[in-house]
Design a protein around this motif. Structure first.
Motif, mmCIF file in Angstrom:
data_model
loop_
_atom_site.group_PDB
_atom_site.id
_atom_site.type_symbol
_atom_site.label_atom_id
_atom_site.label_comp_id
_atom_site.label_asym_id
_atom_site.label_seq_id
_atom_site.Cartn_x
_atom_site.Cartn_y
_atom_site.Cartn_z
ATOM 1 N N LEU A 1 0.865 -1.111 0.036
ATOM 2 C CA LEU A 1 0.052 -0.124 0.093
ATOM 3 C C LEU A 1 0.956 1.199 -0.088
ATOM 4 O O LEU A 1 0.536 2.250 -0.643
ATOM 5 C CB LEU A 1 -1.022 0.130 1.218
ATOM 6 C CG LEU A 1 -2.057 -1.077 1.229
ATOM 7 C CD1 LEU A 1 -2.692 -1.256 2.365
ATOM 8 C CD2 LEU A 1 -2.988 -0.653 0.066
ATOM 9 N N ALA A 2 2.090 1.126 0.733
ATOM 10 C CA ALA A 2 2.997 2.039 0.709
ATOM 11 C C ALA A 2 3.397 2.633 -0.745
ATOM 12 O O ALA A 2 3.577 3.746 -1.069
ATOM 13 C CB ALA A 2 3.940 2.236 1.856
ATOM 14 N N GLU B 1 0.724 4.378 -2.977
ATOM 15 C CA GLU B 1 1.016 5.794 -2.672
ATOM 16 C C GLU B 1 1.947 6.315 -3.333
ATOM 17 O O GLU B 1 1.772 7.378 -3.782
ATOM 18 C CB GLU B 1 0.899 5.871 -1.170
ATOM 19 C CG GLU B 1 0.524 7.318 -0.536
ATOM 20 C CD GLU B 1 0.494 7.667 0.853
ATOM 21 O OE1 GLU B 1 -0.635 8.125 1.050
ATOM 22 O OE2 GLU B 1 1.562 7.269 1.619
ATOM 23 N N ARG B 2 3.089 5.809 -3.506
ATOM 24 C CA ARG B 2 4.269 6.255 -4.073
ATOM 25 C C ARG B 2 4.263 6.370 -5.347
ATOM 26 O O ARG B 2 5.252 6.802 -5.975
ATOM 27 C CB ARG B 2 5.546 6.085 -3.292
ATOM 28 C CG ARG B 2 5.716 6.031 -1.818
ATOM 29 C CD ARG B 2 7.111 5.955 -1.390
ATOM 30 N NE ARG B 2 7.671 4.451 -1.563
ATOM 31 C CZ ARG B 2 7.362 3.490 -0.459
ATOM 32 N NH1 ARG B 2 6.976 3.956 0.586
ATOM 33 N NH2 ARG B 2 7.536 2.103 -0.914
ATOM 34 N N TYR C 1 -3.821 -0.041 7.909
ATOM 35 C CA TYR C 1 -3.853 0.270 6.362
ATOM 36 C C TYR C 1 -4.521 1.700 6.271
ATOM 37 O O TYR C 1 -4.113 2.130 5.262
ATOM 38 C CB TYR C 1 -4.859 -0.662 5.757
ATOM 39 C CG TYR C 1 -4.675 -2.303 5.876
ATOM 40 C CD1 TYR C 1 -3.302 -2.691 5.949
ATOM 41 C CD2 TYR C 1 -5.533 -3.064 5.626
ATOM 42 C CE1 TYR C 1 -2.799 -3.951 5.933
ATOM 43 C CE2 TYR C 1 -5.327 -4.357 5.778
ATOM 44 C CZ TYR C 1 -4.026 -4.820 5.806
ATOM 45 O OH TYR C 1 -3.750 -6.317 5.933
ATOM 46 N N GLN D 1 -3.828 4.879 6.745
ATOM 47 C CA GLN D 1 -2.953 6.006 6.354
ATOM 48 C C GLN D 1 -2.768 5.797 4.790
ATOM 49 O O GLN D 1 -2.245 6.833 4.306
ATOM 50 C CB GLN D 1 -1.841 6.262 7.284
ATOM 51 C CG GLN D 1 -0.758 5.299 6.971
ATOM 52 C CD GLN D 1 0.445 5.442 7.903
ATOM 53 O OE1 GLN D 1 0.759 4.898 8.869
ATOM 54 N NE2 GLN D 1 1.321 6.141 7.312
ATOM 55 N N TRP D 2 -2.686 4.611 4.521
ATOM 56 C CA TRP D 2 -2.591 4.661 2.858
ATOM 57 C C TRP D 2 -3.757 4.331 1.946
ATOM 58 O O TRP D 2 -3.632 4.189 0.849
ATOM 59 C CB TRP D 2 -1.740 3.474 2.775
ATOM 60 C CG TRP D 2 -0.093 3.482 3.316
ATOM 61 C CD1 TRP D 2 0.665 4.474 2.926
ATOM 62 C CD2 TRP D 2 0.382 3.034 4.572
ATOM 63 N NE1 TRP D 2 1.789 4.327 3.674
ATOM 64 C CE2 TRP D 2 1.557 3.476 4.683
ATOM 65 C CE3 TRP D 2 -0.226 2.219 5.388
ATOM 66 C CZ2 TRP D 2 2.438 3.246 5.806
ATOM 67 C CZ3 TRP D 2 0.297 1.798 6.507
ATOM 68 C CH2 TRP D 2 1.705 2.267 6.767
ATOM 69 N N CYS E 1 -8.525 6.290 -3.970
ATOM 70 C CA CYS E 1 -8.289 4.866 -4.184
ATOM 71 C C CYS E 1 -9.833 4.088 -4.271
ATOM 72 O O CYS E 1 -10.846 4.514 -3.874
ATOM 73 C CB CYS E 1 -7.923 3.985 -2.633
ATOM 74 S SG CYS E 1 -6.037 4.285 -2.473
#
Length: 227
Positions: free
Chosen positions: A22-23, A26-27, A50, A52-53, A59
């Protein structure tokens, strides 16, 4: 995903924990991020990891399947293992998932509910990186039990003790949804061939495979609600 990759040669797979995936999404380092969420009492604390992502304005979720997760034991269950409380027994050797994995966190939550501390579990710090590796570890006689999905237990001839049902999703950025590659991928996921493949896996329910959902639709109370 291996089955899908065979039909879509451009699909590149990388094995990561759900949070790492998930990080990365986001990137913008990947296009899809897989993550699992147990149904019932453990949904909220897992989703809190989860949250924060997962951003509702950015999404969407693609539902892959609902699957069984639980304890693997050698055929015939010679140690008579029935649940998480048995992990405190001195004659039971456990093999865990790696630090940071959602399955490891779920094990911690289930041990807490069973009144067992991690220090009581022989082998708690022994790590493997996939469900299949956990099953292989047990099948080779190096441990008596470990946590994973039913499919892996079946492939290694292990008995399986179901403990929880999990929903498995792919997170995707809304901006990527209309790309040709993603349209092709969704078409594959919704095909009778792929749904049939997922549905025949031990412990998998493919009735909603390929269904596109908002976070609100998948989690009406909100990610991490109740924490």
């Amino acid at each position: 995903m291996e089955h899908m990759g065979g039909r879509k040669p451009g699909l590149e797979l990388r094995y990561r924990t759900a949070i790492e995936a998930l990080a990365s999404l986001e990137r913008h380092e990947c296009d899809l991020a897989g993550f699992q969420v147990p149904q019932g009492e453990f949904e909220a604390p897992i989703m809190a990891r989860y949250a924060q992502w997962l951003h509702a304005d950015d999404c969407l979720l693609i539902h892959l399947a609902v699957r069984n997760a639980g304890l693997f034991v050698t055929a015939g269950n010679p140690k008579g293992i029935r649940g998480m409380a048995d992990l405190a027994r001195p004659d039971v050797r456990f093999v865990n998932r790696q630090i940071g994995s959602s399955t490891r966190h779920l094990v911690e939550l289930m041990l807490q509910r069973a009144g067992v501390t991690t220090g009581q579990v022989q082998g708690y710090d022994t790590n493997e990186f996939t469900h299949m590796a956990i099953a292989a570890h047990i099948a080779s006689g190096m441990a008596d039990t470990g946590m994973g999905v039913e499919t892996a237990a079946c492939r290694f001839g292990l008995d399986f003790i179901p403990l929880v049902r999990e929903r498995y999703f792919f997170a995707i950025r809304k901006s990527a949804l209309e790309t040709p590659a993603m349209r092709d991928l969704l078409s594959i996921m919704r095909s009778p061939d792929y749904i049939g493949y997922v549905g025949q896996l031990a412990g998998y329910d493919a009735r909603d495979t390929g269904r596109l959902q908002t976070l609100q639709e998948a989690f009406p109370s909100g990610p991490g609600a109740g924490i």
